[in-house]
Design an enzyme around this catalytic site. Sequence first.
Site, PDB file in Angstrom:
ATOM      1  N   ASP A  13      38.122  19.188  63.265  1.00 31.89           N
ATOM      2  CA  ASP A  13      37.967  19.030  61.732  1.00 31.89           C
ATOM      3  C   ASP A  13      39.195  17.604  60.459  1.00 31.89           C
ATOM      4  OD1 ASP A  13      38.004  22.205  61.875  1.00 31.89           O
ATOM      5  OD2 ASP A  13      39.450  22.191  63.298  1.00 31.89           O
ATOM      6  N   GLY A  15      37.525  15.848  58.916  1.00 35.58           N
ATOM      7  CA  GLY A  15      36.011  15.484  57.825  1.00 35.58           C
ATOM      8  C   GLY A  15      35.367  14.499  58.202  1.00 35.58           C
ATOM      9  N   LYS A  16      34.848  14.501  59.265  1.00 36.79           N
ATOM     10  CA  LYS A  16      33.588  13.569  60.185  1.00 36.79           C
ATOM     11  C   LYS A  16      32.701  14.007  58.597  1.00 36.79           C
ATOM     12  CE  LYS A  16      34.103  15.202  64.117  1.00 36.79           C
ATOM     13  NZ  LYS A  16      35.043  16.231  64.439  1.00 36.79           N
ATOM     14  N   GLY A  17      32.260  14.974  58.989  1.00 39.83           N
ATOM     15  CA  GLY A  17      30.669  15.538  58.004  1.00 39.83           C
ATOM     16  C   GLY A  17      30.908  14.512  56.618  1.00 39.83           C
ATOM     17  N   GLY A  40      31.847  22.370  62.435  1.00 40.14           N
ATOM     18  CA  GLY A  40      31.081  22.478  60.906  1.00 40.14           C
ATOM     19  C   GLY A  40      31.146  21.536  60.527  1.00 40.14           C
ATOM     20  N   HIS A  41      30.421  20.871  59.716  1.00 45.08           N
ATOM     21  CA  HIS A  41      31.244  19.938  59.289  1.00 45.08           C
ATOM     22  C   HIS A  41      30.640  20.559  57.531  1.00 45.08           C
ATOM     23  CE1 HIS A  41      30.011  16.513  61.795  1.00 45.08           C
ATOM     24  NE2 HIS A  41      31.366  17.204  62.627  1.00 45.08           N
ATOM     25  N   GLN A 226      33.323  17.944  67.889  1.00 48.19           N
ATOM     26  CA  GLN A 226      34.361  18.560  67.670  1.00 48.19           C
ATOM     27  C   GLN A 226      35.465  16.722  68.408  1.00 48.19           C
ATOM     28  OE1 GLN A 226      31.558  19.653  70.512  1.00 48.19           O
ATOM     29  NE2 GLN A 226      32.067  21.672  69.141  1.00 48.19           N
ATOM     30  N   ARG A 305      39.314  30.534  61.123  1.00 54.09           N
ATOM     31  CA  ARG A 305      39.754  30.703  61.256  1.00 54.09           C
ATOM     32  C   ARG A 305      40.975  29.507  60.949  1.00 54.09           C
ATOM     33  NH1 ARG A 305      39.805  30.426  68.100  1.00 54.09           N
ATOM     34  NH2 ARG A 305      37.773  28.419  67.213  1.00 54.09           N
ATOM     35  N   LYS A 333      42.224  13.017  53.688  1.00 57.07           N
ATOM     36  CA  LYS A 333      43.139  13.573  53.752  1.00 57.07           C
ATOM     37  C   LYS A 333      44.452  13.392  52.825  1.00 57.07           C
ATOM     38  CE  LYS A 333      41.361  18.372  54.510  1.00 57.07           C
ATOM     39  NZ  LYS A 333      41.406  19.949  54.789  1.00 57.07           N
TER      40      LYS A 333
END
Length: 426
Positions: A13, A15-17, A40-41, A226, A305, A333
């Site tokens: 999570d 921020g790879k996308g 998820g991205h 991941q 989540r 971020k």
Amino acid sequence: MSNVVIVGVQWGDEGKGKIVDLLARQIDYVVRFQGGNNAGHTVIVDGKKAALHLVPSGILHEGKICLIGNGVVLDPVVFTQELDTLIAQGVDVSPSRLKISGKTHLIMPYHKALDQARENKLEKGQKIGTTGRGIGPCYEDKVARVGVRASDLTDPELLRAKIAAALKEKNVLFTALYGMEPLSVDAVFDEVMAAAPRVVPHLTDVSSDLQQAWKEGKSVLFEGAQGIHLDIDHGTYPFVTSSNTVSGNAAAGCGIGPNRLDRIIGILKAYTTRVGEGPFPTELNDATGDLLRANGGEFGVTTGRPRRCGWQDIVILRESARLNGLTDIALTKLDVLSGFDEIKICVAYDYQGRRMDYPPQESGALERVTPIYESVPGWKEDITACKTWDELPEAARAYVLRLEELSGVPVSMVSVGPDRNQTIFR
């Protein structure tokens, strides 16, 4: 641009996308090399949000070729659903630009049922925090040499035989251990074959495609899923994913030589988050943690989540640099830290009275460390409109420079907002 590997250097999570999407403008091919739809991205382009789970993030750029490598596990039903979502958004997902390795293993309905049954049976404190999407059981069958591969969709007779063989064992577990109804061979076969007409046209030999791309002078971006500390070997075992997330797996997960990996960019969030169970030394179970979660929108793309939040952990970052051979860092971020009077950085651990700059390797040791923090001044300014390094507040620049100094890895990009344009290149 040279060939680039993108990896998340925390617990996912990061921020790879966004970074994949940003760099894809200069890249010809984007390849996903591990994981499944447990990742998820979220990519925001011109204010429009797209959530991707299996399809590489480069799909949002016209003309880019996107490949799903043999190291991925693919749920054919989820894949077709994602295709439909992207088509509805006007994205070209034709087989000429979105391709799947025939060696990619398929997540079957019995994998998902087994994943959920196991997790539900575990007592509190034993749970792994799996998403229940069948990723682990699919990788188990791959290693046990009884898995179903994407190319099997072209041979219905072989596919049915593999399903029947799998259910001989799986149904014993479902009925005798978990108190469930057995699964029908016909029902599983029909569900998977219903997706075959949508999957088969995308099948290819990814290894050969990449070899040809390099012959033509093309560049390739390898997209990890991941985070590094969820790696099956090097992560916080057993609270990990079921594949190797380190940069070296970009070679094995696509069928290419490691000498093709030129640049390895680690995606680092300006603070730390984790989803699910497992040790998290800098976790903040207080108002500060709640504020980071609220300001950062820290809720899972795939699961919804809430993410656990904490201060930056340089010990974890140093380990990621060591495991991956990071050439540079993309910091994401940074804007979420605006408004804090003081920001803390974990610079080392106290473990059994010893100061440690790298995580202790003994089983369960990370649960027993105490973070050693240093404090740096925060800043009040809203930085989301900053376009250059010099426009950032002095304290924000000092924070980034301190992360560089502590980790030994240069920060080449700084993200100050979710949109692809909210990125500062150094």
